[in-house]
Design a protein around this motif. Structure first.
Motif, PDB file in Angstrom:
ATOM      1  N   ILE A 322       0.861  -1.181   0.000  1.00 34.30           N
ATOM      2  CA  ILE A 322       0.000   0.000   0.000  1.00 34.30           C
ATOM      3  C   ILE A 322       0.900   1.235   0.000  1.00 34.30           C
ATOM      4  O   ILE A 322       2.105   1.151   0.265  1.00 34.30           O
ATOM      5  CB  ILE A 322      -0.928   0.051   1.231  1.00 34.30           C
ATOM      6  CG1 ILE A 322      -0.102   0.180   2.528  1.00 34.30           C
ATOM      7  CG2 ILE A 322      -1.846  -1.161   1.272  1.00 34.30           C
ATOM      8  CD1 ILE A 322      -0.918   0.525   3.748  1.00 34.30           C
ATOM      9  N   TYR A 323       0.296   2.386  -0.264  1.00 33.79           N
ATOM     10  CA  TYR A 323       1.010   3.658  -0.182  1.00 33.79           C
ATOM     11  C   TYR A 323       0.287   4.550   0.804  1.00 33.79           C
ATOM     12  O   TYR A 323      -0.934   4.692   0.756  1.00 33.79           O
ATOM     13  CB  TYR A 323       1.063   4.342  -1.550  1.00 33.79           C
ATOM     14  CG  TYR A 323       1.792   5.668  -1.540  1.00 33.79           C
ATOM     15  CD1 TYR A 323       3.182   5.720  -1.628  1.00 33.79           C
ATOM     16  CD2 TYR A 323       1.090   6.868  -1.417  1.00 33.79           C
ATOM     17  CE1 TYR A 323       3.857   6.937  -1.607  1.00 33.79           C
ATOM     18  CE2 TYR A 323       1.751   8.081  -1.400  1.00 33.79           C
ATOM     19  CZ  TYR A 323       3.135   8.110  -1.492  1.00 33.79           C
ATOM     20  OH  TYR A 323       3.794   9.317  -1.461  1.00 33.79           O
ATOM     21  N   LYS A 324       1.045   5.162   1.727  1.00 31.83           N
ATOM     22  CA  LYS A 324       0.461   6.071   2.713  1.00 31.83           C
ATOM     23  C   LYS A 324       1.504   7.079   3.163  1.00 31.83           C
ATOM     24  O   LYS A 324       2.592   6.702   3.599  1.00 31.83           O
ATOM     25  CB  LYS A 324      -0.074   5.297   3.927  1.00 31.83           C
ATOM     26  CG  LYS A 324      -0.617   6.177   5.054  1.00 31.83           C
ATOM     27  CD  LYS A 324      -1.163   5.354   6.194  1.00 31.83           C
ATOM     28  CE  LYS A 324      -1.402   6.177   7.450  1.00 31.83           C
ATOM     29  NZ  LYS A 324      -2.348   7.296   7.242  1.00 31.83           N
ATOM     30  N   ASP A 325       1.148   8.350   3.061  1.00 30.61           N
ATOM     31  CA  ASP A 325       1.935   9.444   3.634  1.00 30.61           C
ATOM     32  C   ASP A 325       3.418   9.379   3.255  1.00 30.61           C
ATOM     33  O   ASP A 325       4.302   9.501   4.107  1.00 30.61           O
ATOM     34  CB  ASP A 325       1.794   9.459   5.163  1.00 30.61           C
ATOM     35  CG  ASP A 325       0.354   9.707   5.602  1.00 30.61           C
ATOM     36  OD1 ASP A 325      -0.418  10.283   4.816  1.00 30.61           O
ATOM     37  OD2 ASP A 325       0.010   9.305   6.726  1.00 30.61           O
ATOM     38  N   GLY A 326       3.682   9.175   1.970  1.00 36.39           N
ATOM     39  CA  GLY A 326       5.059   9.228   1.490  1.00 36.39           C
ATOM     40  C   GLY A 326       5.821   7.932   1.517  1.00 36.39           C
ATOM     41  O   GLY A 326       6.986   7.887   1.104  1.00 36.39           O
ATOM     42  N   TYR A 327       5.198   6.847   2.002  1.00 34.53           N
ATOM     43  CA  TYR A 327       5.886   5.556   2.078  1.00 34.53           C
ATOM     44  C   TYR A 327       5.077   4.463   1.390  1.00 34.53           C
ATOM     45  O   TYR A 327       3.838   4.439   1.446  1.00 34.53           O
ATOM     46  CB  TYR A 327       6.090   5.128   3.536  1.00 34.53           C
ATOM     47  CG  TYR A 327       7.132   5.913   4.291  1.00 34.53           C
ATOM     48  CD1 TYR A 327       8.494   5.651   4.123  1.00 34.53           C
ATOM     49  CD2 TYR A 327       6.756   6.906   5.191  1.00 34.53           C
ATOM     50  CE1 TYR A 327       9.450   6.363   4.827  1.00 34.53           C
ATOM     51  CE2 TYR A 327       7.709   7.627   5.904  1.00 34.53           C
ATOM     52  CZ  TYR A 327       9.050   7.351   5.711  1.00 34.53           C
ATOM     53  OH  TYR A 327       9.998   8.057   6.399  1.00 34.53           O
ATOM     54  N   TYR A 328       5.804   3.533   0.764  1.00 32.07           N
ATOM     55  CA  TYR A 328       5.236   2.274   0.333  1.00 32.07           C
ATOM     56  C   TYR A 328       5.447   1.265   1.459  1.00 32.07           C
ATOM     57  O   TYR A 328       6.594   1.010   1.850  1.00 32.07           O
ATOM     58  CB  TYR A 328       5.906   1.780  -0.955  1.00 32.07           C
ATOM     59  CG  TYR A 328       5.651   2.682  -2.130  1.00 32.07           C
ATOM     60  CD1 TYR A 328       4.510   2.519  -2.920  1.00 32.07           C
ATOM     61  CD2 TYR A 328       6.537   3.714  -2.452  1.00 32.07           C
ATOM     62  CE1 TYR A 328       4.259   3.366  -3.997  1.00 32.07           C
ATOM     63  CE2 TYR A 328       6.295   4.566  -3.530  1.00 32.07           C
ATOM     64  CZ  TYR A 328       5.160   4.380  -4.288  1.00 32.07           C
ATOM     65  OH  TYR A 328       4.908   5.214  -5.349  1.00 32.07           O
ATOM     66  N   TYR A 329       4.365   0.726   1.985  1.00 40.17           N
ATOM     67  CA  TYR A 329       4.441  -0.282   3.045  1.00 40.17           C
ATOM     68  C   TYR A 329       4.245  -1.656   2.417  1.00 40.17           C
ATOM     69  O   TYR A 329       3.228  -1.915   1.770  1.00 40.17           O
ATOM     70  CB  TYR A 329       3.377  -0.031   4.104  1.00 40.17           C
ATOM     71  CG  TYR A 329       3.659   1.184   4.962  1.00 40.17           C
ATOM     72  CD1 TYR A 329       4.365   1.078   6.167  1.00 40.17           C
ATOM     73  CD2 TYR A 329       3.236   2.450   4.566  1.00 40.17           C
ATOM     74  CE1 TYR A 329       4.634   2.193   6.946  1.00 40.17           C
ATOM     75  CE2 TYR A 329       3.504   3.571   5.346  1.00 40.17           C
ATOM     76  CZ  TYR A 329       4.200   3.438   6.528  1.00 40.17           C
ATOM     77  OH  TYR A 329       4.462   4.551   7.300  1.00 40.17           O
TER      78      TYR A 329
END
Length: 557
Positions: A322-329
């Motif tokens: 996923i992508y959230k707040d500038g990071y790919y997790y």
């Protein structure tokens, strides 16, 4: 890995009886610290039994709710959350009724069965397999002799040409030996590896009607060892395939680029860029074998992560991104399916890495086991607990910033009164909380799944410090291969001290809903106590600390 799925295909139960699993509207029983307002609110608490063996027959599939879920993937489309997963069911009752069957829900709590995309194996699979075998100088395997397995699809809503569609990437494995083409049995072993897996793609604008258009081949298992598919006495520790073409995950970046990530147990996870319109690889893949890693990965995808750089058989699989707040997790599953299965997560500022864990360990370079632990086998008191909790879907609730974790959970082995209890596969939906890595890094947030499953508990207002005072069941969720982490009693005293499982001091920030237990910050939420009888609303927490190598889970008694 083939052996890890043996439970999905060998279970045979003689008799399956009928019973109901209706949900009733009930008034949640308050804990001793809940307010009068909380106890006045009514909502539906799930009452279905986690042991669904009495309604496991195919004719009862509309009563299953979250029964018979394995390797789920979830996407929102046209008012529903659609979920699809690996072909698996208790007693193999799904056999003969199509592949990648699914469920749908409007509230993530109550789910109804929906049909999958196809009944027969797509014809392109046998054609592609035998075309590759021909170019390798091998005899074709007659289509009627091919042993197929249907595993681990990923589904996403995407916009193509101005229209929203569901796009599914699915895995089909071939369980025949490469050399002879015979079925994978001990008697047929011919000194070679089992055949390759394939990832295909299909699309739908009518998932409710199970209407899908198959788009065919996307990628296949690939090897850096040319045509040398023999085991050479090395057994399972030096696999022929460098990339195993199962367990796809799919993402559209903020820049609008499309990527597929896949891989299981072999050398690590491969990143393939896709054409946004066709959903197929941007680059020509060519032959699925090469004489070197560099030659292979230039065509079949960059390796963006591996549990161990030196091992080709590393017990990690099921990437989910996923992508959230500038990071790919990037979430992943560790270890064998039946009991040890657990979930880890790493992150990167770039889709192609490098990915790091909470301690700064480089997952892309294979620097070892990564933390935090997102889920792990566990047991609260007064219950059998759950094992095999991994291969997850991570998704947002529509029009919110609430993130969710979904996977199967299995009951432990040998529960009295339940035949083959570890083959019970109940879908678990959990909210994700974003917790600080340490006291000194309050904005360095990492995702952890809550210990209790989601039941859509209403927002009763502020969780106060006074409501936390009392006795909790605390689990130190640490890595213990094949073992359930169990609960111990923890008391939070009114004077800010702790006793029992933890000692020292505690404090609470009601604005952030963050409870500090010594040096560990955990996030507090309301959920249903699924182990209580009857089930009731309670308080739960989850969190970690970057040097803890564990996760704290807790539930208020």
């Amino acid at each position: 890995m083939r052996l890890k799925y043996f439970l999905l295909f060998i279970i045979s139960l003689i008799a399956l009886s009928i019973s109901g699993c209706e949900d009733d509207e009930v008034e949640p029983k308050a804990t001793d610290t809940e307010t009068e307002t909380e106890t006045e609110t009514k909502f539906t608490i799930p009452t279905y039994d986690d042991d669904y063996s009495d309604i496991a027959s195919w004719s009862d599939r509309n009563k299953w709710n979250l029964a018979n879920v394995h390797d789920p993937s979830v996407a929102y489309y046209d008012g529903y959350y659609y979920m699809y997963g690996t072909d698996a069911s208790y007693g193999n009752v799904h056999e003969g009724h199509g592949h990648f069957q699914g469920k749908r829900s409007t509230d993530l709590v109550n789910w109804e069965w929906v049909g999958g995309p196809f009944y027969d194996p797509p014809s392109w699979v046998a054609d592609s397999l035998n075309a590759i075998r021909s170019r390798m100088g091998l005899e074709a395997i007659p289509e009627e002799d091919i042993n197929y397995g249907y595993w681990a699809p990923v589904v996403r809503r995407v916009n193509v040409g101005g229209q929203d569609i569901l796009r599914m990437y699915y895995s089909i494995i071939i369980d025949n030996y490469i050399k002879s083409g015979k079925a994978n049995t001990e008697a047929n072993f011919d000194g070679s590896w089992t055949e390759r897996a394939f990832i295909g793609m299909c699309e739908s604008t009518d998932p409710a009607g199970a209407v899908w258009e198959d788009k065919g081949f996307v990628t296949t298992s690939s090897s850096d060892r040319g045509l040398d598919y023999s085991r050479d006495g090395l057994w399972d520790w030096n696999a022929y395939f460098y990339y195993n073409a199962i367990d796809p995950t799919y993402i559209v970046t903020p820049e609008g680029k499309h990527y597929l990530i896949h891989g299981s147990w072999h050398s690590g996870f491969a990143l393939l860029e896709l054409d946004a319109t066709t959903g197929k690889p941007v680059n020509t893949l060519g032959e699925p074998y090469a004489d070197s890693v560099s030659e292979l990965t230039a065509r079949y995808g960059k390796r963006i992560g591996t549990r161990s750089a030196s091992s080709r058989w590393q017990a990690s699989e099921a990437p989910e991104i996923i992508y959230k707040d500038g990071y790919y997790y990037l979430f992943m599953a560790y270890d064998a399916l039946d009991v040890p299965y657990n979930t880890r997560v790493v992150r990167s500022e770039n889709i192609d890495g490098p990915y790091y864990d909470i301690t700064g360990r480089n997952f892309t370079n294979g620097e070892g086991d990564c933390y935090p632990i997102v889920t792990h086998p566990y047991k609260f008191n007064l219950s059998h607990g759950w094992v095999g909790i991994s291969h997850c879907a991570i998704f947002k609730k529509e029009d919110t910033d609430e993130w969710f974790y979904m996977s199967q959970g299995r009951l432990p082995k040998d529960i009295p009164g339940i035949a083959v209890s570890n083959a019970i596969m109940m879908g678990h939906v959990r909210r994700i909380v974003w917790c600080p890595a340490s006291k000194s890094e309050p904005d360095n947030l990492w995702p952890i799944a809550l210990p209790e499953r989601y039941a859509a508990v209403p927002d009763y207002g502020t969780i106060t410090k006074d409501s936390l005072v009392g006795t909790w069941e605390h689990i130190n969720l640490e890595y213990k291969y094949g073992q359930q982490n169990t609960a111990s009693s923890l008391t939070l005293n009114a004077d800010g001290t702790m006793s029992g499982a933890l000692t020292g001091n505690w404090s609470y920030d009601s604005t952030k809903k963050q409870l500090t237990l010594g040096d560990v910050i955990v996030c507090v939420e309301r959920e249903v106590d699924w182990e209580a009888s009857p089930r009731r609303v309670t308080l739960v927490y989850a969190g970690t600390e970057k040097n803890l190598n564990a996760t704290y889970w807790g539930k208020k008694k």
